[in-house]
Motif scaffolding. Structure first.
Motif, mmCIF file in Angstrom:
data_model
loop_
_atom_site.group_PDB
_atom_site.id
_atom_site.type_symbol
_atom_site.label_atom_id
_atom_site.label_comp_id
_atom_site.label_asym_id
_atom_site.label_seq_id
_atom_site.Cartn_x
_atom_site.Cartn_y
_atom_site.Cartn_z
ATOM 1 N N GLU A 151 26.786 46.729 48.897
ATOM 2 C CA GLU A 151 25.414 47.224 48.871
ATOM 3 C C GLU A 151 24.398 46.081 48.856
ATOM 4 O OE1 GLU A 151 25.381 49.629 45.389
ATOM 5 O OE2 GLU A 151 26.396 51.323 46.355
ATOM 6 N N LEU A 152 24.854 44.900 48.407
ATOM 7 C CA LEU A 152 23.971 43.729 48.336
ATOM 8 C C LEU A 152 24.624 42.561 49.075
ATOM 9 C CD1 LEU A 152 23.153 44.025 44.526
ATOM 10 C CD2 LEU A 152 21.663 44.709 46.424
ATOM 11 N N PRO A 153 24.779 42.685 50.396
ATOM 12 C CA PRO A 153 25.524 41.661 51.150
ATOM 13 C C PRO A 153 24.900 40.276 51.123
ATOM 14 C CG PRO A 153 24.358 43.136 52.651
ATOM 15 C CD PRO A 153 24.246 43.737 51.280
ATOM 16 N N ASN A 154 23.606 40.204 50.831
ATOM 17 C CA ASN A 154 22.940 38.900 50.827
ATOM 18 C C ASN A 154 22.856 38.269 49.442
ATOM 19 O OD1 ASN A 154 22.397 38.998 53.644
ATOM 20 N ND2 ASN A 154 20.636 40.329 53.253
ATOM 21 N N ALA A 155 23.408 38.950 48.458
ATOM 22 C CA ALA A 155 23.377 38.397 47.103
ATOM 23 C C ALA A 155 24.266 37.152 47.050
ATOM 24 C CB ALA A 155 23.865 39.434 46.099
ATOM 25 N N PRO A 156 23.739 36.024 46.579
ATOM 26 C CA PRO A 156 24.501 34.766 46.571
ATOM 27 C C PRO A 156 25.480 34.693 45.395
ATOM 28 C CG PRO A 156 22.348 34.379 45.647
ATOM 29 C CD PRO A 156 22.379 35.830 46.056
ATOM 30 N N ILE A 157 26.506 35.542 45.452
ATOM 31 C CA ILE A 157 27.453 35.582 44.354
ATOM 32 C C ILE A 157 28.875 35.347 44.859
ATOM 33 C CG2 ILE A 157 26.063 37.084 42.904
ATOM 34 C CD1 ILE A 157 27.810 39.425 43.822
ATOM 35 N N GLU A 158 29.726 34.969 43.944
ATOM 36 C CA GLU A 158 31.130 34.730 44.226
ATOM 37 C C GLU A 158 31.956 35.416 43.150
ATOM 38 O OE1 GLU A 158 34.238 30.942 44.713
ATOM 39 O OE2 GLU A 158 32.136 30.615 44.189
ATOM 40 N N VAL A 159 33.031 36.071 43.552
ATOM 41 C CA VAL A 159 33.918 36.758 42.609
ATOM 42 C C VAL A 159 35.136 35.883 42.355
ATOM 43 C CG1 VAL A 159 35.307 38.817 42.172
ATOM 44 C CG2 VAL A 159 33.136 39.021 43.401
ATOM 45 N N LEU A 160 35.406 35.633 41.081
ATOM 46 C CA LEU A 160 36.531 34.790 40.688
ATOM 47 C C LEU A 160 37.577 35.639 39.977
ATOM 48 C CD1 LEU A 160 34.573 31.756 39.186
ATOM 49 C CD2 LEU A 160 35.452 31.998 41.516
ATOM 50 N N PRO A 161 38.689 35.957 40.630
ATOM 51 C CA PRO A 161 39.751 36.669 39.936
ATOM 52 C C PRO A 161 40.503 35.709 39.029
ATOM 53 C CG PRO A 161 40.174 36.536 42.320
ATOM 54 C CD PRO A 161 38.997 35.680 42.014
ATOM 55 N N GLY A 162 40.694 36.095 37.788
ATOM 56 C CA GLY A 162 41.428 35.249 36.841
ATOM 57 C C GLY A 162 42.505 36.029 36.138
ATOM 58 N N LYS A 163 43.035 35.462 35.090
ATOM 59 C CA LYS A 163 44.087 36.112 34.318
ATOM 60 C C LYS A 163 43.462 37.161 33.399
ATOM 61 C CE LYS A 163 47.217 32.183 34.555
ATOM 62 N NZ LYS A 163 47.929 31.113 33.827
ATOM 63 N N SER A 164 43.579 38.424 33.816
ATOM 64 C CA SER A 164 43.012 39.564 33.085
ATOM 65 C C SER A 164 41.498 39.468 32.965
ATOM 66 C CB SER A 164 43.654 39.700 31.696
ATOM 67 O OG SER A 164 45.036 39.952 31.810
ATOM 68 N N VAL A 165 40.873 38.870 33.958
ATOM 69 C CA VAL A 165 39.411 38.783 33.959
ATOM 70 C C VAL A 165 38.899 38.750 35.394
ATOM 71 C CG1 VAL A 165 39.416 36.250 33.851
ATOM 72 C CG2 VAL A 165 37.402 37.509 33.077
ATOM 73 N N CYS A 166 37.790 39.434 35.600
ATOM 74 C CA CYS A 166 37.064 39.362 36.867
ATOM 75 C C CYS A 166 35.714 38.743 36.543
ATOM 76 C CB CYS A 166 36.883 40.755 37.460
ATOM 77 S SG CYS A 166 35.829 40.788 38.933
ATOM 78 N N GLU A 167 35.441 37.587 37.139
ATOM 79 C CA GLU A 167 34.197 36.887 36.833
ATOM 80 C C GLU A 167 33.337 36.804 38.083
ATOM 81 O OE1 GLU A 167 32.649 32.980 34.355
ATOM 82 O OE2 GLU A 167 34.774 33.467 34.488
ATOM 83 N N ILE A 168 32.059 37.068 37.898
ATOM 84 C CA ILE A 168 31.113 37.020 39.004
ATOM 85 C C ILE A 168 30.087 35.944 38.683
ATOM 86 C CG2 ILE A 168 29.454 38.303 40.387
ATOM 87 C CD1 ILE A 168 31.830 40.217 38.133
ATOM 88 N N LYS A 169 29.949 34.973 39.565
ATOM 89 C CA LYS A 169 29.032 33.875 39.315
ATOM 90 C C LYS A 169 28.145 33.627 40.526
ATOM 91 C CE LYS A 169 31.731 29.894 40.938
ATOM 92 N NZ LYS A 169 30.730 29.475 41.937
ATOM 93 N N HIS A 170 27.107 32.862 40.315
ATOM 94 C CA HIS A 170 26.239 32.448 41.407
ATOM 95 C C HIS A 170 27.023 31.518 42.328
ATOM 96 C CE1 HIS A 170 22.600 31.240 43.513
ATOM 97 N NE2 HIS A 170 21.927 32.120 42.808
ATOM 98 N N ALA A 171 26.908 31.730 43.631
ATOM 99 C CA ALA A 171 27.621 30.890 44.594
ATOM 100 C C ALA A 171 27.004 29.498 44.649
ATOM 101 C CB ALA A 171 27.581 31.539 45.977
ATOM 102 N N GLY A 172 27.780 28.554 45.153
ATOM 103 C CA GLY A 172 27.239 27.220 45.387
ATOM 104 C C GLY A 172 27.694 26.177 44.397
ATOM 105 N N PHE A 173 28.369 26.577 43.356
ATOM 106 C CA PHE A 173 28.922 25.591 42.432
ATOM 107 C C PHE A 173 30.296 26.053 41.965
ATOM 108 C CE2 PHE A 173 26.573 28.601 39.854
ATOM 109 C CZ PHE A 173 27.391 28.815 38.758
ATOM 110 N N THR A 174 31.137 25.092 41.672
ATOM 111 C CA THR A 174 32.504 25.351 41.228
ATOM 112 C C THR A 174 32.876 24.300 40.184
ATOM 113 O OG1 THR A 174 33.510 23.881 42.877
ATOM 114 C CG2 THR A 174 33.155 26.192 43.528
ATOM 115 N N LYS A 175 34.044 24.442 39.628
ATOM 116 C CA LYS A 175 34.536 23.397 38.733
ATOM 117 C C LYS A 175 34.628 22.070 39.492
ATOM 118 C CE LYS A 175 37.180 26.129 35.399
ATOM 119 N NZ LYS A 175 38.517 26.360 34.791
#
Length: 264
Positions: free
Chosen positions: A167-191
């Motif tokens: 519904e928000l294709p232009n939202a600058p977000i990234e989904v990070l699947p983890g161990k028993s967690v779904c995390e949504i963060k702003h795109a453009g930075f990583t560890k």
């Protein structure tokens, strides 16, 4: 510690050398460590993790023996990291690269990472209502949905996140699947972007780093260690591109303690 085997194109198996032999003297090394699932065992909720006293001692000594070139690299916020390791504080990268602190007594520095849009965050937070076992964690730069207490909700969580993204294709977000967690963060930075920035500053600059991590979000750091003639090690699985792996955080803690015997 277990050595990983890489399969060569011709089918031959190339064994990685024993990791302990790879680590330079501590005064030439940068020690980079993930927290959850790497240094610390998982708990039922993120707030219930526990720092063994011997680990706290090891980290303090490694920080001193590396002349300050030890950093925690986590998806947690710096404030959360400090609460977990209190009264100790260490250099750290928090929020998957959104925050950084170069010295234990220095101010946290945001690395050009805007917080999530409030309306987007509100919609994502509503997903926690799918099950009473879903725990919501607001990190400012990201939002995490923990489902360790509600494993059956995993599919529904990711479906709900996918619907919001559609519904928000232009939202600058990234989904990070983890161990028993779904995390949504702003795109453009990583560890990895955080580590690259960290490695431009003293006392990390010019050193050979090694990084230990366990999750999918740590793979970006695994991938850049060779750029610094460094090494990566995974925990709980044989990740691609690592020099070796540990079966569990307890092995990581033992390994770090043994490094203190190597001298400087």
């Amino acid at each position: 510690m277990t050595m990983d085997d890489d399969i060569a194109p011709d089918g031959a198996i190339n064994s990685a050398p024993a990791p302990a032999s790879l680590i330079p003297p501590l005064n030439q090394t940068a020690v980079l460590l993930d927290i959850d699932g790497t240094l610390l065992d998982f708990a039922a909720t993120p707030r219930e993790v526990w720092v063994p006293p011997e680990l706290a001692t090891t980290l303090r000594e490694l920080h001193a023996r590396t002349n300050g070139a030890l950093a925690l690299v986590s998806g947690r916020s710096l404030n959360d990291i400090d609460l977990i390791f209190a009264p100790d504080t260490f250099p750290a990268i928090g929020g998957h690269g959104a925050e950084m602190r170069l010295q234990p007594d220095s101010e946290a520095v945001a690395t050009h990472s805007p917080p999530l849009d409030k309306e987007l965050k509100r919609r994502l937070a509503a997903i926690a209502k799918l099950s009473p076992g879903i725990l919501l964690e607001d990190k400012g730069y990201s939002l995490a949905l923990h489902y360790r207490l509600a494993p059956a909700a995993e599919k529904a969580i990711y479906e709900a996140v996918s619907l919001i993204r559609a519904e928000l294709p232009n939202a600058p977000i990234e989904v990070l699947p983890g161990k028993s967690v779904c995390e949504i963060k702003h795109a453009g930075f990583t560890k990895a972007t955080g580590v690259r920035e960290l490695m431009t500053h003293e006392p990390f600059k010019g050193r050979r780093p090694f990084f230990i991590g366990d999750d999918v979000t740590d793979e970006t750091v695994f991938a850049i260690m060779s750029d610094y003639e460094g090494f990566a090690f995974s925990v709980g699985r044989q990740a691609i591109g690592v020099a070796g792996h540990f079966a569990a955080p307890s092995e990581v803690r033992e390994f770090l303690a043994r490094l203190l015997d190597k001298g400087t």
